[in-house]
Design a protein around this motif. Structure first.
Motif, PDB file in Angstrom:
ATOM      1  N   THR A 169       0.833  -1.124   0.100  1.00  0.00           N
ATOM      2  CA  THR A 169       0.110   0.060  -0.171  1.00  0.00           C
ATOM      3  C   THR A 169       0.719   1.193  -0.088  1.00  0.00           C
ATOM      4  O   THR A 169       0.500   2.339  -0.791  1.00  0.00           O
ATOM      5  CB  THR A 169      -1.035   0.074   1.252  1.00  0.00           C
ATOM      6  N   MET A 170       1.763   1.278   0.822  1.00  0.00           N
ATOM      7  CA  MET A 170       2.928   2.300   0.865  1.00  0.00           C
ATOM      8  C   MET A 170       3.597   2.487  -0.590  1.00  0.00           C
ATOM      9  O   MET A 170       3.647   3.772  -0.720  1.00  0.00           O
ATOM     10  CB  MET A 170       3.731   2.396   2.041  1.00  0.00           C
ATOM     11  N   ASN A 209       3.432   5.781  -2.694  1.00  0.00           N
ATOM     12  CA  ASN A 209       4.488   6.548  -3.153  1.00  0.00           C
ATOM     13  C   ASN A 209       4.553   6.677  -4.468  1.00  0.00           C
ATOM     14  O   ASN A 209       4.910   7.818  -4.990  1.00  0.00           O
ATOM     15  CB  ASN A 209       5.882   5.773  -2.622  1.00  0.00           C
TER      16      ASN A 209
END
Length: 47
Positions: free
Chosen positions: A15-16, A20
């Protein structure tokens, strides 16, 4: 117990990474857009 934690961490990392990548692409788009706008304004100010 560690087996239960790893998928959650992996999911959070994915998810990050997605978030990003979205932010990077959005900032690149805005930078290009800003450059084009500045060039057009500079061209207009010459007349």
């Amino acid at each position: 117990m560690d087996e239960d934690v790893l998928p959650l961490m992996s999911s959070g990392i994915e998810t990050m990474a997605f978030l990003n990548q979205f932010v990077v692409h959005t900032v690149q788009f805005l930078n290009r857009f800003s450059t084009v706008c500045e060039e057009k304004l500079a061209d207009l100010s010459l007349f």
